[in-house]
Design a protein around this motif. Structure first.
Motif, PDB file in Angstrom:
ATOM      1  N   SER A 218       4.485  -0.433 -10.227  1.00 48.66           N
ATOM      2  CA  SER A 218       3.101   0.033 -10.326  1.00 48.66           C
ATOM      3  C   SER A 218       2.931   1.006 -11.481  1.00 48.66           C
ATOM      4  O   SER A 218       1.945   0.941 -12.233  1.00 48.66           O
ATOM      5  N   ARG A 224      -1.630  -0.366  -8.775  1.00 47.69           N
ATOM      6  CA  ARG A 224      -0.798  -0.526  -7.595  1.00 47.69           C
ATOM      7  C   ARG A 224      -0.470  -1.999  -7.356  1.00 47.69           C
ATOM      8  O   ARG A 224      -1.352  -2.843  -7.320  1.00 47.69           O
ATOM      9  N   THR A 242       3.321  -0.985  -0.663  1.00 50.50           N
ATOM     10  CA  THR A 242       2.648  -0.645  -1.916  1.00 50.50           C
ATOM     11  C   THR A 242       2.489   0.866  -2.006  1.00 50.50           C
ATOM     12  O   THR A 242       2.491   1.554  -0.967  1.00 50.50           O
ATOM     13  N   PRO A 243       2.366   1.440  -3.186  1.00 48.36           N
ATOM     14  CA  PRO A 243       2.182   2.889  -3.306  1.00 48.36           C
ATOM     15  C   PRO A 243       0.905   3.366  -2.612  1.00 48.36           C
ATOM     16  O   PRO A 243      -0.054   2.607  -2.438  1.00 48.36           O
ATOM     17  N   PHE A 248      -0.327   7.537  -5.715  1.00 43.45           N
ATOM     18  CA  PHE A 248      -0.115   6.830  -6.980  1.00 43.45           C
ATOM     19  C   PHE A 248      -0.801   7.502  -8.167  1.00 43.45           C
ATOM     20  O   PHE A 248      -0.168   7.687  -9.222  1.00 43.45           O
TER      21      PHE A 248
END
Length: 335
Positions: A218, A224, A242-243, A248
């Protein structure tokens, strides 16, 4: 919700005082010899509940209103965040329900139960923990304390960065990469925020296991991205799809490129930590040390700081690491 500011981080530090350990910054010449530079290890595995998650759990529970505390809290976690929330909830007399994957290490489930929490298990490959949590919150009126995308959780984790800034100054380190084991990014982002305010020349670098490097990809892509799979690594503590939405952007603005290590190198780092630091680590808690030791080209300068984030490892996994021993890294073996 927005990411914590310096004031929120300082307020969290004040609430944590006396309830969280100021973990040591360890050093061993033998590790320097492996890495080719000085390696400093922030030993969060020695924290209450065996990981840095005790910080975020206490910060979040202590910030709840009396009504929220009375109704209870819900968290989802493979074990370390679960224990951090359960410990704080027990101290404040707050009911706690934890949604935990069925493949979480048994030692983490047992310890979380011992802290008084109720457990609900799910299959992380086929079920969605957020959907399960939403239904339980609606039915019971619980307040969600997520593992990373939460301002108070991030503020609590950021106290690790405050300590690193102080301890690095004490040993004369003012410029270095700070390698952080990364799942959703709560510790990484919190540490980056704390260091930006107190030691701006200490730069956070996220570290993840191969195949589950959503944060590194990412950061490289500028948006992301999601992992292709959600399970299948020994680094269970840092497997996220996922972040985080909050974490993020912080890391995009304040962290360097992400790093990725093999499971073999995580096991070798565990063995070296046990041999030279007398520190027990779990695989997910050892990936930052693995990058510091076995990827010398990744960091510049004479010093690198690695956060050893957790030590809640089952005996069989620890034995596997010790049996493999601190041989040369898999990256080196391939060259």
């Amino acid at each position: 919700m927005i990411a914590p500011d310096p004031g929120m981080i300082r307020a969290a530090a004040a609430r944590l005082a006396g309830h969280i350990r100021r973990t040591p910054l360890l050093h061993a010449p033998a590790l320097d010899a492996v890495a080719g530079r000085r390696v400093w290890v922030k030993a969060e595995a020695l924290q209450h509940t065996g990981s840095f998650k005790a910080r975020g759990g206490w910060a979040a529970v202590s910030a709840l209103t009396e009504t929220e505390q009375r109704r209870g809290v819900l968290a989802y976690s493979s074990g370390n965040h679960a224990q951090g929330v359960a410990r704080a909830a027990k101290a404040f007399g707050v009911p706690a329900l934890i949604i935990m994957p069925r493949d979480a290490p048994a030692i983490k489930a047992e310890t979380t139960r011992a802290l008084g929490a109720e457990l609900v298990f799910y299959d992380r490959a086929t079920e969605n923990r957020e959907e399960i949590g939403a239904a339980l919150m609606e039915a019971r009126g619980l307040t969600l304390i997520p593992p990373y995308d939460h301002p108070q959780v991030m503020a609590g984790q950021a106290t690790t960065g405050l300590e690193i800034a102080e301890q690095a100054a004490e040993v004369g380190v003012d410029t270095a990469d700070v390698l952080v084991c990364c799942g959703g990014g709560g510790l990484s982002a919190g540490t980056a925020l704390a260091l930006a305010d107190t030691a701006p020349d200490l730069r956070v670098r996220t570290v993840e296991p191969e195949g589950f490097d959503d944060m590194a990809r990412s950061l490289a892509a500028g948006t992301r991205v999601t992992n292709a799979q959600r399970s299948g690594s020994i680094c269970d503590a840092i497997l996220t799809p996922t972040p985080g939405q909050l974490t993020f952007p912080v890391l995009q603005a304040r962290a360097g490129p992400g790093l990725v290590v093999s499971e073999d190198d995580a096991l070798r780092a565990m063995a070296l930590a046990a041999q030279h630091l007398k520190l027990v680590l779990e695989p997910g808690g050892a990936v930052a040390l693995a990058a510091a030791l076995f990827q010398p080209e990744a960091c510049a300068g004479p010093d690198v700081i690695a956060i050893a984030t957790g030590g809640n490892v089952e005996p069989g996994m620890l034995a596997r690491a010790l049996a493999r021993g601190p041989a040369q890294s898999s990256a080196s073996a391939k060259s």
